[in-house]
Design an enzyme around this catalytic site. Structure first.
Site, mmCIF file in Angstrom:
data_model
loop_
_atom_site.group_PDB
_atom_site.id
_atom_site.type_symbol
_atom_site.label_atom_id
_atom_site.label_comp_id
_atom_site.label_asym_id
_atom_site.label_seq_id
_atom_site.Cartn_x
_atom_site.Cartn_y
_atom_site.Cartn_z
ATOM 1 N N LYS A 113 0.702 -1.210 -0.157
ATOM 2 C CA LYS A 113 0.034 -0.177 0.000
ATOM 3 C C LYS A 113 1.091 1.394 0.043
ATOM 4 C CE LYS A 113 -4.590 -1.880 1.219
ATOM 5 N NZ LYS A 113 -4.744 -2.498 2.406
ATOM 6 N N LYS A 192 -7.465 -9.139 -7.056
ATOM 7 C CA LYS A 192 -8.222 -9.289 -6.316
ATOM 8 C C LYS A 192 -8.996 -8.393 -5.724
ATOM 9 C CE LYS A 192 -7.686 -8.538 -1.234
ATOM 10 N NZ LYS A 192 -7.119 -7.324 -0.183
ATOM 11 N N LYS A 195 -11.484 -3.020 -2.283
ATOM 12 C CA LYS A 195 -11.672 -1.420 -2.642
ATOM 13 C C LYS A 195 -10.760 -0.558 -3.135
ATOM 14 C CE LYS A 195 -15.086 -3.157 1.610
ATOM 15 N NZ LYS A 195 -14.963 -3.571 2.744
HETATM 16 P P1 TYM Z 1 -11.320 -6.108 4.681
HETATM 17 O O1 TYM Z 1 -12.236 -4.892 5.232
HETATM 18 O O2 TYM Z 1 -10.099 -5.287 3.339
HETATM 19 O O3 TYM Z 1 -11.666 -7.566 4.746
HETATM 20 C C1 TYM Z 1 -12.692 -7.991 4.990
HETATM 21 C C2 TYM Z 1 -12.822 -9.621 5.038
HETATM 22 O O4 TYM Z 1 -13.482 -9.546 4.352
HETATM 23 C C3 TYM Z 1 -12.119 -10.560 3.472
HETATM 24 N N1 TYM Z 1 -11.727 -9.987 1.908
HETATM 25 C C4 TYM Z 1 -12.002 -11.526 0.848
HETATM 26 N N2 TYM Z 1 -12.058 -12.068 0.730
HETATM 27 C C5 TYM Z 1 -11.872 -12.719 -0.308
HETATM 28 N N3 TYM Z 1 -11.983 -12.477 -1.712
HETATM 29 C C6 TYM Z 1 -11.778 -11.286 -1.462
HETATM 30 N N4 TYM Z 1 -11.857 -10.436 -2.487
HETATM 31 C C7 TYM Z 1 -11.353 -10.553 -0.164
HETATM 32 N N5 TYM Z 1 -11.331 -8.962 -0.102
HETATM 33 C C8 TYM Z 1 -11.423 -9.366 1.365
HETATM 34 C C9 TYM Z 1 -10.551 -10.779 3.994
HETATM 35 O O5 TYM Z 1 -9.628 -10.964 4.120
HETATM 36 C C10 TYM Z 1 -11.300 -10.253 5.356
HETATM 37 O O6 TYM Z 1 -11.548 -10.938 6.261
HETATM 38 N N6 TYM Z 1 -7.920 -5.709 8.002
HETATM 39 C C11 TYM Z 1 -9.029 -6.544 7.490
HETATM 40 C C12 TYM Z 1 -10.072 -5.456 8.861
HETATM 41 C C13 TYM Z 1 -9.675 -5.333 10.634
HETATM 42 C C14 TYM Z 1 -10.023 -6.934 10.595
HETATM 43 C C15 TYM Z 1 -9.948 -6.354 12.474
HETATM 44 C C16 TYM Z 1 -9.692 -8.672 10.948
HETATM 45 C C17 TYM Z 1 -9.340 -5.338 11.286
HETATM 46 N N7 TYM Z 1 -8.910 -5.011 12.292
HETATM 47 C C18 TYM Z 1 -9.914 -7.795 13.774
HETATM 48 C C19 TYM Z 1 -10.184 -9.683 11.675
HETATM 49 C C20 TYM Z 1 -10.184 -9.051 12.870
HETATM 50 C C21 TYM Z 1 -9.381 -5.840 6.519
HETATM 51 O O7 TYM Z 1 -8.797 -4.735 6.189
HETATM 52 O O8 TYM Z 1 -10.047 -6.146 6.259
#
Ligand code: TYM
Length: 322
Positions: A113, A192, A195
């Site tokens: 990033k 992938k 957002k």
């Molecule tokens: P985030 O918001 O990017 O994504 C949320 C969840 O969706 C999954 N995901 C995907 N799975 C399959 N294919 C995709 N293209 C795809 N894009 C996203 C991610 O693996 C995730 O499980 N850092 C985390 C948010 C967070 C969090 C936490 C998660 C903050 N604190 C504590 C677990 C525990 C994040 O940015 O996810």
């Protein structure tokens, strides 16, 4: 009872990747009588990239509505906005001070990033520490996430283990639940779905807009009459994660036979999304237009979550003599 915890950022509206990769599997785990779940919207993490408060609030509501639309039971489980429980920021500070700089500097997500984003701020750097606080601040046993979060979970465990080692047993060391069979859902450009790449499919869009997004999936320029390779095509790879086995093999044969255009495949994908998510789309619109109910459910969850992290913080302050 095991505590299952996971979060989704509200840096955009929730997309098909979040739904198939996180929301559906997490809600399934929450239905197990052996589990209780903590699910939250990581809006403090979203502030790293989204600076407009109005947009952030809209995204947060949409993310909350998506969880509810997929059937999250907020009586049994705890559902909240990360920012409404600022105790997590205090915990982040303590954890920052025991986290080695190189661990954060070498994180894949930070490296990736910081090359792509114009705004490389300190929040982006300490992102994994806030995530560790999200998890160990609520005594989570299991954290279901997609493969892209694997390293963040490893860091969380390292941070919890080293704190416990330095100050005595304080935190539960969480286990990630990463289903290696659940593929990373591809976006409209084949990368992938994310957002931050602008390649998402928002299944809650009104029909016309959703169709437009599906029609924008990137394909090659093979003519309609010619046979096509389904395994090298983005429309087919998205269709595959949603359709039944029979439907997948039907579409596979149509690609190979020719006289079947990418436009036809996109139309089938569009109709499948409408059919498969009809109930959730309706429920989502219900929650978006009943903000009071959404707010009430979140506030109830926030009351419950606050009690847990306050207890953990007391334990931490006690250990640190603050
Ligand atoms: P985030 O918001 O990017 O994504 C949320 C969840 O969706 C999954 N995901 C995907 N799975 C399959 N294919 C995709 N293209 C795809 N894009 C996203 C991610 O693996 C995730 O499980 N850092 C985390 C948010 C967070 C969090 C936490 C998660 C903050 N604190 C504590 C677990 C525990 C994040 O940015 O996810």
């Amino acid at each position: 009872m095991a505590r299952v915890l996971t979060g989704i950022q509200s840096s955009g509206r929730p997309h098909l990747g979040n739904i198939l990769g996180a929301i559906i599997p997490a809600i399934m785990l929450s239905k197990d009588v052996q589990n209780e779940a903590f699910f939250f919207i990581a809006d403090l993490h979203s502030f790293i990239t989204i600076k407009d408060p109005k947009q952030l609030i809209e995204n947060t509501k949409a993310t909350a509505a998506a969880w509810l639309a997929f059937g999250l039971d907020t009586q049994k489980n705890t559902f909240y906005r990360q920012s409404k429980i600022p105790e997590v920021c205090e915990l982040t500070w303590y954890l920052n001070c025991i986290t080695p700089f190189p661990m954060l500097a070498n994180a894949h997500s930070f490296k990736d990033k910081s090359e792509k984003l114009a705004d490389v701020n300190a929040g982006l750097f300490i992102y994994p520490v806030l995530m560790a606080s999200d998890i160990i601040g609520y005594n989570a046993d299991f954290v279901p996430v997609g493969k892209d979060q694997k390293q963040h979970l490893e860091m969380t465990r390292d941070i919890a283990i080293s704190f416990n080692h330095m100050y005595g047993n304080t935190f539960v060391v969480p286990e990630p639940i990463i289903d290696e069979r659940v593929m990373t859902i591809p976006g409209t450009d084949g990368q992938k779905m994310s957002k931050s790449y602008g390649n998402t499919i928002d299944i809650f869009l009104p029909d016309k807009k959703l169709r437009k997004v599906i029609m924008s999936i990137v394909t090659d320029s093979t003519r309609i009459e010619a046979p096509k390779n389904p395994d090298a095509d983005n429309v087919f790879s998205i269709y595959k994660v949603l359709a039944s086995e029979t439907k997948i093999s039907e579409m596979h044969s149509k690609y190979l036979a020719g006289n079947y255009g990418y436009g036809d495949a996109k139309q089938e994908l569009f109709e499948l999304i409408l059919r498969r998510f009809q109930n959730e789309r309706e429920a989502f619109n219900y929650y978006i237009s009943n903000q009071q109910e959404l707010e009430k459910r979140l506030q109830e969850g926030e009351e419950k979550a606050r009690v847990v992290i306050r207890e953990v913080l007391l334990r931490v302050r006690e250990k640190l003599k603050f």
